[in-house]
Design a protein around this motif. Structure first.
Motif, mmCIF file in Angstrom:
data_model
loop_
_atom_site.group_PDB
_atom_site.id
_atom_site.type_symbol
_atom_site.label_atom_id
_atom_site.label_comp_id
_atom_site.label_asym_id
_atom_site.label_seq_id
_atom_site.Cartn_x
_atom_site.Cartn_y
_atom_site.Cartn_z
ATOM 1 N N ILE A 152 43.134 9.894 7.437
ATOM 2 C CA ILE A 152 44.552 9.837 7.052
ATOM 3 C C ILE A 152 44.783 8.566 6.234
ATOM 4 O O ILE A 152 44.404 7.473 6.655
ATOM 5 N N GLY A 153 45.398 8.738 5.050
ATOM 6 C CA GLY A 153 45.684 7.584 4.192
ATOM 7 C C GLY A 153 45.351 7.902 2.749
ATOM 8 O O GLY A 153 44.667 8.900 2.463
ATOM 9 N N GLY A 154 45.813 7.047 1.843
ATOM 10 C CA GLY A 154 45.570 7.318 0.432
ATOM 11 C C GLY A 154 45.162 6.084 -0.354
ATOM 12 O O GLY A 154 45.116 6.099 -1.581
ATOM 13 N N GLY A 155 44.834 4.994 0.360
ATOM 14 C CA GLY A 155 44.448 3.753 -0.304
ATOM 15 C C GLY A 155 42.935 3.634 -0.442
ATOM 16 O O GLY A 155 42.183 4.579 -0.162
ATOM 17 N N ASP A 156 42.484 2.448 -0.857
ATOM 18 C CA ASP A 156 41.043 2.207 -0.999
ATOM 19 C C ASP A 156 40.316 2.393 0.322
ATOM 20 O O ASP A 156 39.199 2.927 0.366
ATOM 21 N N SER A 157 40.947 1.946 1.408
ATOM 22 C CA SER A 157 40.289 2.089 2.715
ATOM 23 C C SER A 157 40.061 3.548 3.047
ATOM 24 O O SER A 157 38.971 3.937 3.486
ATOM 25 N N ALA A 158 41.072 4.369 2.857
ATOM 26 C CA ALA A 158 40.947 5.794 3.195
ATOM 27 C C ALA A 158 39.838 6.440 2.368
ATOM 28 O O ALA A 158 39.015 7.204 2.894
ATOM 29 N N GLU A 160 37.303 4.911 0.917
ATOM 30 C CA GLU A 160 36.019 4.327 1.329
ATOM 31 C C GLU A 160 35.540 4.965 2.642
ATOM 32 O O GLU A 160 34.374 5.316 2.779
ATOM 33 N N HIS A 176 46.754 12.943 2.706
ATOM 34 C CA HIS A 176 47.608 11.907 2.096
ATOM 35 C C HIS A 176 49.035 12.426 1.955
ATOM 36 O O HIS A 176 49.254 13.585 1.624
ATOM 37 N N ARG A 177 49.993 11.531 2.161
ATOM 38 C CA ARG A 177 51.392 11.971 2.201
ATOM 39 C C ARG A 177 52.008 12.224 0.823
ATOM 40 O O ARG A 177 53.133 12.697 0.734
ATOM 41 N N ARG A 182 46.831 6.096 -3.812
ATOM 42 C CA ARG A 182 47.137 4.695 -4.101
ATOM 43 C C ARG A 182 45.858 3.930 -4.482
ATOM 44 O O ARG A 182 45.906 2.899 -5.141
ATOM 45 N N ALA A 240 43.449 5.395 8.372
ATOM 46 C CA ALA A 240 43.201 4.314 7.393
ATOM 47 C C ALA A 240 44.477 4.086 6.597
ATOM 48 O O ALA A 240 44.512 4.279 5.381
ATOM 49 N N ILE A 241 45.533 3.698 7.304
ATOM 50 C CA ILE A 241 46.817 3.494 6.622
ATOM 51 C C ILE A 241 47.158 2.002 6.558
ATOM 52 O O ILE A 241 48.309 1.610 6.524
ATOM 53 N N GLY A 242 46.129 1.192 6.550
ATOM 54 C CA GLY A 242 46.324 -0.248 6.384
ATOM 55 C C GLY A 242 46.245 -1.016 7.694
ATOM 56 O O GLY A 242 46.199 -0.425 8.782
ATOM 57 N N HIS A 286 40.570 -9.235 4.434
ATOM 58 C CA HIS A 286 40.907 -7.808 4.408
ATOM 59 C C HIS A 286 39.811 -6.991 3.740
ATOM 60 O O HIS A 286 39.938 -5.786 3.589
ATOM 61 N N ARG A 289 35.940 -7.163 7.157
ATOM 62 C CA ARG A 289 36.504 -6.716 8.439
ATOM 63 C C ARG A 289 35.460 -6.215 9.437
ATOM 64 O O ARG A 289 35.686 -5.243 10.157
HETATM 65 P P1 NAP Z 1 46.891 0.323 1.493
HETATM 66 O O1 NAP Z 1 46.403 0.075 0.104
HETATM 67 O O2 NAP Z 1 48.155 -0.327 1.926
HETATM 68 O O3 NAP Z 1 47.037 1.900 1.645
HETATM 69 C C1 NAP Z 1 47.598 2.465 2.788
HETATM 70 C C2 NAP Z 1 47.692 3.963 2.565
HETATM 71 O O4 NAP Z 1 48.181 4.567 3.766
HETATM 72 C C3 NAP Z 1 48.659 4.336 1.430
HETATM 73 O O5 NAP Z 1 48.110 5.381 0.662
HETATM 74 C C4 NAP Z 1 49.905 4.794 2.184
HETATM 75 O O6 NAP Z 1 50.591 5.838 1.520
HETATM 76 C C5 NAP Z 1 49.328 5.344 3.469
HETATM 77 N N1 NAP Z 1 50.252 5.201 4.584
HETATM 78 C C6 NAP Z 1 50.892 4.074 5.011
HETATM 79 N N2 NAP Z 1 51.626 4.321 6.108
HETATM 80 C C7 NAP Z 1 51.460 5.639 6.369
HETATM 81 C C8 NAP Z 1 51.953 6.494 7.397
HETATM 82 N N3 NAP Z 1 52.768 6.049 8.361
HETATM 83 N N4 NAP Z 1 51.568 7.803 7.381
HETATM 84 C C9 NAP Z 1 50.728 8.251 6.418
HETATM 85 N N5 NAP Z 1 50.231 7.500 5.433
HETATM 86 C C10 NAP Z 1 50.579 6.197 5.417
HETATM 87 O O7 NAP Z 1 45.815 -0.103 2.619
HETATM 88 P P2 NAP Z 1 44.218 -0.124 2.534
HETATM 89 O O8 NAP Z 1 43.694 1.113 1.928
HETATM 90 O O9 NAP Z 1 43.758 -0.497 3.898
HETATM 91 O O10 NAP Z 1 43.927 -1.337 1.549
HETATM 92 C C11 NAP Z 1 44.419 -2.650 1.837
HETATM 93 C C12 NAP Z 1 43.943 -3.604 0.740
HETATM 94 O O11 NAP Z 1 42.529 -3.771 0.841
HETATM 95 C C13 NAP Z 1 44.228 -3.066 -0.665
HETATM 96 O O12 NAP Z 1 44.519 -4.149 -1.486
HETATM 97 C C14 NAP Z 1 42.909 -2.461 -1.069
HETATM 98 O O13 NAP Z 1 42.716 -2.405 -2.467
HETATM 99 C C15 NAP Z 1 41.913 -3.390 -0.387
HETATM 100 N N6 NAP Z 1 40.658 -2.690 -0.121
HETATM 101 C C16 NAP Z 1 39.685 -2.766 -1.074
HETATM 102 C C17 NAP Z 1 38.501 -2.098 -0.882
HETATM 103 C C18 NAP Z 1 37.442 -2.194 -1.925
HETATM 104 O O14 NAP Z 1 37.719 -2.753 -2.975
HETATM 105 N N7 NAP Z 1 36.268 -1.689 -1.681
HETATM 106 C C19 NAP Z 1 38.283 -1.321 0.272
HETATM 107 C C20 NAP Z 1 39.299 -1.255 1.215
HETATM 108 C C21 NAP Z 1 40.497 -1.929 0.995
HETATM 109 P P3 NAP Z 1 51.390 5.573 0.136
HETATM 110 O O15 NAP Z 1 50.348 5.452 -0.917
HETATM 111 O O16 NAP Z 1 52.253 6.778 0.002
HETATM 112 O O17 NAP Z 1 52.173 4.307 0.359
#
Ligand code: NAP
Length: 314
Positions: A152-158, A160, A176-177, A182, A240-242, A286, A289
C-alpha cells in the motif's frame, strides 16, 4: 530538581541507542539511557531478523534487542523510563525536559527512531508483526516466497518494496489511492512495467482479513472513483505510506528537513550544529533505515561523544 550531571544521556532504546550505550559504557562513561513508549524500538514488532550480520540462522527481533540491552547493561549502562518533551541547549550543561523531570547532561545522543505510518484499517493491528502485516519488505519479504502480497502506497518506498518483493512473491499488488505515483519517474517506471506487479489504482484499503491461526488471507480495498469493493487474495500486506520521525521534542532547537528528520551538520552523519549533541538511527536517516545502519550510526555517535567529552574534560 536533581543537580546530578550525567556524562552522556542516550534517548532511545532501538539499535542506534543501545549500540551507542554499549560503546559509551565500555568507554567508562556510565551512560544513562532513556526508554520511551516503545522500548526496543521497531525491531520488537518484527518477527525474524535474517539480515543482521552474525546470525546465520536469523534471530527473533525481540531477542536481538534483549541481547543488545544485556550487552549494554553488562558494561554499566543505566536505564530509566522517561519520555523526552524538550531540550535546552543554551548552557554548557544540556537539560532534557522529560515526563519524569529535568535531566542534566554534558553530552546527548538522540536515537528516537521513526514510526511507520499505518492506515488504521480494521485487521491491521491484529496481524501486525509476523502475522501478515508489516512495514518492511527488506526485513520480512523472504517469508512470502511463492505467495501473493500487496503493497500500500505510491511513493519511492512503496515502489522499492514492491520491486524487492518480486524476488520472492508470485504476485505483488501495488495499491495506490490516486491514478499516478508520487515516486520518482525511474522507480515508477520500474514498478509499473514489472510483470509480477499489478497496479491497483484509485484504491484505498478498507480491511485486512485473516485468522489468528493462519494470519492474513485477504486485503479488501475500495475504489476512490466509484466506491466499488475488491478483495485481493494476499498472505502479506506491506504498508509503505511513509514514516514519522520521532523528533518533535528537538525540532525547535535542531535542524530538521521538511519531513521532520534531524539533519546532521555538514560533513558528518551524527554531529549536529550543537557541540556535544549527536543524532543516530532512523530519526536522522530516511534512506537506509536498517537495524545495522542504525547500529553503525549509534557507534559513530558514541565515539564522537567520547572524544568530545575527553576534549572538554573539566
Ligand atoms: P512518501 O513519498 O511520503 O509517499 C507516501 C505515499 O503513501 C504517497 O504515495 C501517499 O499518497 C501514500 N499515502 C499516505 N498516506 C496514505 C494513507 N493514509 N492511505 C493510503 N496511501 C497513503 O513516503 P516514502 O515513499 O516513504 O518516501 C519518503 C522519502 O524517502 C521520499 O523523499 C522518498 O523519495 C525517499 N525515498 C527514497 C528512496 C530511494 O531513493 N531509493 C527509497 C525510499 C524512499 P499520495 O501520493 O496520494 O500522497
Amino acid at each position: 530538581m536533581s543537580q546530578t550531571v550525567e556524562n552522556v544521556v542516550i534517548v532511545g532504546t532501538g539499535c542506534a541507542g543501545l549500540t551507542a550505550a554499549i560503546y559509551t559504557a565500555r568507554a567508562n562513561l556510565s551512560p544513562l539511557v532513556l526508554e520511551g513508549v516503545q522500548p526496543g524500538g521497531q525491531l520488537t514488532t518484527t518477527s525474524e531478523v535474517e539480515n543482521f550480520p552474525g546470525f546465520p540462522e536469523g534471530i527473533d527481533g525481540f531477542q536481538l534487542m534483549d541481547n543488545l540491552r544485556k550487552q549494554a547493561t553488562r558494561f554499566g549502562t543505566r536505564f530509566q523510563h522517561a519520555v523526552v518533551e524538550g531540550i535546552d541547549v543554551s548552557g554548557d550543561i544540556r537539560i532534557l525536559k522529560t515526563t519524569e523531570g529535568e535531566i542534566r547532561t554534558r553530552a546527548v545522543i538522540i536515537a528516537t527512531g521513526a514510526s511507520p505510518r499505518l492506515t488504521g484499517v480494521p485487521g491491521e493491528k491484529d496481524y501486525y508483526g509476523g502475522k501478515g502485516v508489516t512495514t518492511c519488505a527488506t526485513c520480512d519479504g523472504a517469508f512470502y516466497r511463492k505467495m501473493d502480497v500487496a503493497v500500500i502506497g505510491g511513493g519511492d518506498s512503496a515502489c522499492e518494496e514492491a520491486l524487492f518483493l518480486t524476488r520472492f512473491a508470485s504476485k505483488v499488488y501495488l495499491v495506490h489511492r490516486r491514478d499516478s505515483l508520487r515516486a520518482s519517474r525511474i522507480m515508477a517506471e520500474r514498478a509499473t512495467s514489472h510483470e509480477k506487479i499489478e497496479m491497483v489504482w484509485n484504491a484505498v484499503p478498507v480491511a485486512i482479513h485473516g485468522t489468528p491461526e493462519a494470519g492474513v488471507h485477504a486485503l479488501e480495498v475500495s475504489s476512490t472513483t466509484d466506491g466499488s469493493a475488491r478483495t485481493l487474495p494476499v498472505k502479506g500486506v506491506f504498508i509503505a505510506i511513509g514514516h514519522l520521525p520521532n523528533t518533535k521534542p528537538f525540532a525547535s532547537v535542531l535542524e530538521t528537513d521538511e519531513n521532520g528528520y534531524l539533519v546532521p551538520a555538514t560533513g558528518s552523519q551524527v554531529k549536529t550544529r550543537i557541540p556535544g549533541v549527536y543524532v543516530a538511527g532512523d530519526c536522522a536517516d530516511h534512506v537506509y533505515r536498517q537495524a545495522i545502519t542504525a547500529a553503525g550510526m549509534g557507534c559513530q555517535a558514541a565515539i564522537e561523544a567520547e572524544r568530545w567529552l575527553a576534549e572538554h574534560a573539566d
